[in-house]
Design an enzyme around this catalytic site. Structure first.
Site, mmCIF file in Angstrom:
data_model
loop_
_atom_site.group_PDB
_atom_site.id
_atom_site.type_symbol
_atom_site.label_atom_id
_atom_site.label_comp_id
_atom_site.label_asym_id
_atom_site.label_seq_id
_atom_site.Cartn_x
_atom_site.Cartn_y
_atom_site.Cartn_z
ATOM 1 N N PHE A 277 0.809 -1.224 0.000
ATOM 2 C CA PHE A 277 0.000 0.000 0.000
ATOM 3 C C PHE A 277 0.838 1.269 0.000
ATOM 4 C CE2 PHE A 277 -2.702 -3.334 1.744
ATOM 5 C CZ PHE A 277 -3.844 -3.180 0.978
ATOM 6 N N CYS A 393 -0.422 3.083 -11.212
ATOM 7 C CA CYS A 393 -1.302 2.095 -10.579
ATOM 8 C C CYS A 393 -2.796 2.386 -10.584
ATOM 9 C CB CYS A 393 -0.819 1.835 -9.157
ATOM 10 S SG CYS A 393 0.755 0.960 -9.182
#
Ligand SMILES: NC(=O)C1=CN([C@@H]2O[C@H](COP(=O)(O)OP(=O)(O)OC[C@H]3O[C@@H](n4cnc5c(N)ncnc54)[C@H](O)[C@@H]3O)[C@@H](O)[C@H]2O)C=CC1
Ligand SMILES: O=C(O)[C@H]1O[C@H](OP(=O)(O)OP(=O)(O)OC[C@H]2O[C@@H](n3ccc(=O)[nH]c3=O)[C@H](O)[C@@H]2O)[C@H](O)[C@@H](O)[C@@H]1O
EC number: 1.1.1.22
Length: 663
Positions: A277, A393
């Protein structure tokens, strides 16, 4: 939308295997996918390209595979975490001792993650392998291949080891001996050797959106995962734990198992999902203090045992309450949903910014964000309107999630996710259109200065930057020149992105990459601020903004006290360093003198001469000077709302921000 059809297409039971099995290609679905409009264009998300039943993730398992026991019953802890039922036969045993970890893929995620794991686990040898020799060489030099605050120090500590030292500080009641640390982080291209020795292997390779064939422009390309898994399958020891770190389509863990079983039918491996993350620009901070570590495993005894082994690695520095364990597919899905929801917040605010501009009543998107962020249910983060989100992303992960929804015949759900991307594209096109409109509808004969090319500040990553799309739109208006400057990006990376953006030769010839803001702004008709670097706020804003890394930190005294009695973990040494910095009143990186000297670069090292990616040294923009060197009427199009509009207006600029009144 035929809602009934969506309803009836659901399986009777919430059965993941059923969903994925249904998505496996039949000759009919392949044919219809090839015929579907837009299926082969990279931007085919603009209209949902997936007709019902078309296309299939290559990664889906065969429908004939036996159901695995991943979804066994389990208890839920107070914080919502799932865990094995206490005292049940599923309780994991003491995890296997991990001595050797291999990272396959030394990219933006693999390199920093491996470095932080090695840093906090000095007793574990961490090998980071990559096929790209240049990248590996950079990891072994003082010019790391990526710019992240604090990364070089972490890498140097683990890669090179440290010197022993004695710490004496007025706040300590006694001197503290810090032993020399042995190196435990190795970057190399020896993929097979590193895999052979590993107890845990992290697969950390790239998973871009497919640009060819079935699912082009929407499906994730997992060929690098397949290839890395095949090498793992052929070379890993029995019992090695395989961790998918890359962001993958839901169901990929099963594809990995499948490849492993095919090559090693007699050997059992556990496959874990452990998505990352971290955000670029704050990678080290995110890795050092993660909101959560997510580990997905099969809910079987070996699966839970493998999860416990991985958890023990993270437990070296992450509090146990932050390590969340769930089943494998929840973990894979959670990663895609997390990125999609973050992007959704940005698109929501960008949609609001368009409304603020058109309302013409003075409503300001930043005020709206401020008001919203005070609601604890909403929170203040990721509400910054701008030119749209970029990076490698968000877009690909939204496409990935929408593709899955479409494969599951949930067209309304797929459309919902794709709307986030539509707003993103709309926002950046709207920005470029507004620039042209304000410059009287024509850029011919004019020079446009672009400040910022990276997809966000604090990084040298230019992949899928919004800037490249906007520059392309502006270049189509045939300006005299588009001059670009970014304090963090290498010239070659900017050039590479631009050359691959589909500009014609004549458009390319008008683009110039500059080494400073003066050269960029000189004689320009408009300055477009496209990245939120603090340098662009300008030295007019009172004290020049501090660049991250130099802030005085609060010292964690609890860690220091513990340090006086226990063995010195790196967390405790960091607390000592903070104390030393406070006492020396200096932000120096190595206040205890632990780092070994860097090996000097070979003579004529091109990275030394280019000074690549050193934003700390870049000069803050002086808007007074810019005003003197620009063409009237001195337009500033602030795509990130970083400048102080009133101050710039007082200097004679015409300023247009995002979501700030009429354009
Ligand atoms: N960039 C980011 O901030 C984040 C990325 N991710 C995910 O992590 C994954 C990796 O992303 P990045 O690190 O940005 O990609 P990257 O492209 O920077 O790095 C991937 C590396 O894997 C290497 N590689 C590919 N196949 C290989 C093989 N068979 N053997 C050895 N090396 C191989 C490539 O040479 C490359 O250096 C992606 O799935 C991405 O979605 C997740 C969180 C954050
Ligand atoms: O999976 C990934 O790759 C990562 O994607 C994002 O991280 P990243 O793309 O590195 O950077 P962000 O800070 O999320 O910014 C993404 C884009 O959104 C933009 N943004 C961000 C925040 C905001 O309020 N407004 C906004 O326009 C940024 O300028 C940037 O262009 C997520 O934040 C990470 O948690 C995740 O691990």
């Amino acid at each position: 939308m035929d809602m009934r059809r969506v309803e009836t297409s659901r399986p009777v039971l919430p059965n993941l295997h059923g969903h994925l099995a249904r998505s496996f290609p039949s000759s009919q679905s392949l044919a219809s996918s090839q015929n579907s409009p837009g299926a082969s264009t990279p931007n085919s998300w603009a209209a949902n390209p997936w007709a019902r039943g078309t296309g299939t993730p290559e990664t889906s398992p065969p429908s004939t595979r036996a159901h695995s026991p991943e979804l066994k019953p389990k208890a839920t802890t107070e914080d919502g975490n799932t865990s094995p039922v206490v005292g049940s036969p599923d309780t994991p045993q003491i995890p296997k001792a991990v001595k050797n970890i291999c990272f396959v893929g030394a990219g933006f995620v693999g390199g920093p993650t491996a470095a932080v794991i090695a840093y906090h686990n000095p007793e574990i040898l961490v090998n980071v392998v990559d096929l790209n020799e240049q990248r590996v060489a950079a990891w072994n030099s003082c010019h790391l291949p990526i710019h992240e605050n604090g990364l070089l120090k972490v890498v140097r500590t683990a890669r090179d080891g440290t010197l022993g030292t004695t710490v004496t500080l007025p706040d300590l009641d006694r001197a503290i001996e810090l032993d020399a640390r042995q190196p435990n982080l190795v970057f190399s291209t020896k993929v097979v050797e590193a895999i052979e020795e590993a107890d845990i292997i992290f697969i950390c390779v790239n998973t871009p959106t497919k640009t060819y064939g079935l699912g082009a422009g929407s499906m994730a390309d997992v060929s690098a995962i397949e290839s890395a898994t095949r090498t793992v399958a052929k070379n890993a020891r029995e019992g090695t734990i395989i961790v998918e770190k890359s962001t993958v389509p839901c169901g990929t863990a099963r594809m990995i198992q499948d490849i492993l079983r095919y090559h090693r039918p007699e050997t059992s491996f556990e496959v874990l999902s452990n998505p990352e993350f971290l955000a670029e620009g704050t990678a080290v901070e995110n890795l050092m203090h993660p909101d959560r570590i997510l580990i997905g495993s099969a809910q079987t005894l070996p699966g839970l045992r493998a999860a416990a082994a991985l958890k023990a690695v993270y437990a070296a520095w992450v509090p146990a309450a932050r390590i969340v364990t769930v089943n494998t597919f929840s973990s894979e899905l959670a990663k895609l949903v997390a990125n999609t929801m973050l992007a959704q917040r940005i698109s929501s605010m960008n949609a609001v910014s368009a409304m603020c501009e058109e309302l013409g009543l003075g409503a300001d998107v930043d005020d709206v964000s401020l008001a919203l962020g005070k609601d604890s249910r909403i929170g203040p983060k990721f509400l910054q309107a701008g030119v749209g989100f970029g990076g490698s992303c968000f877009e690909k992960d939204i496409l990935n999630l929408a593709y899955l929804a479409s494969e599951l015949r949930l067209d309304a759900v797929a459309e919902y996710w794709l709307g986030i991307l539509r707003i993103n594209e709309y926002q950046r096109q709207r920005y470029a259109r507004n620039v042209v409109r304000e410059l009287n509808g024509s850029l011919r004969g004019k020079k446009i200065a672009v400040l910022g090319f990276a997809f966000k500040d604090g990084t040298n990553d230019t992949r899928n930057s919004i800037a490249v799309h906007i520059i392309k739109d502006l270049a189509e208006e045939m300006p005299r020149e588009i001059a670009i400057f970014d304090p963090g990006c290498a010239r070659a990376d900017i050039l590479d992105e631009i050359q691959n953006s589909g500009l014609t030769q004549s458009q390319l010839e008008r683009i110039k990459i500059c080494t400073g803001w003066r050269e960029t702004a000189q004689d320009s008709s408009a300055v477009c601020v496209l990245t939120q670097w603090k340098h662009f706020r300008g030295c007019q804003m009172g004290r020049p903004p501090k660049l991250s890394g130099t802030e005085t930190k609060l010292v964690d005294l609890s860690l220091l006290q513990a340090h006086q009695h226990d063995s010195p973990t790196e967390m405790r040494i960091r607390a000592l360093e903070d104390l030393a910095r406070r006492e020396q009143q200096s932000p120096i990186e190595d206040p205890l003198g632990r780092l070994k000297p860097l090996t000097p670069c070979p003579e004529g090292c091109k990275d030394c001469t280019l000074g690549i990616g050193s934003p700390e040294e870049a000069e803050t923009v002086d808007w007074v000077e810019v005003a003197q060197m620009m063409q009237e009427p001195r337009w500033v199009f602030d795509g990130r709302n970083v400048v102080n509009t009133l101050e710039l207006q007082a200097l004679g600029f015409r300023v247009r921000g995002i979501g700030k009144g009429p354009w």
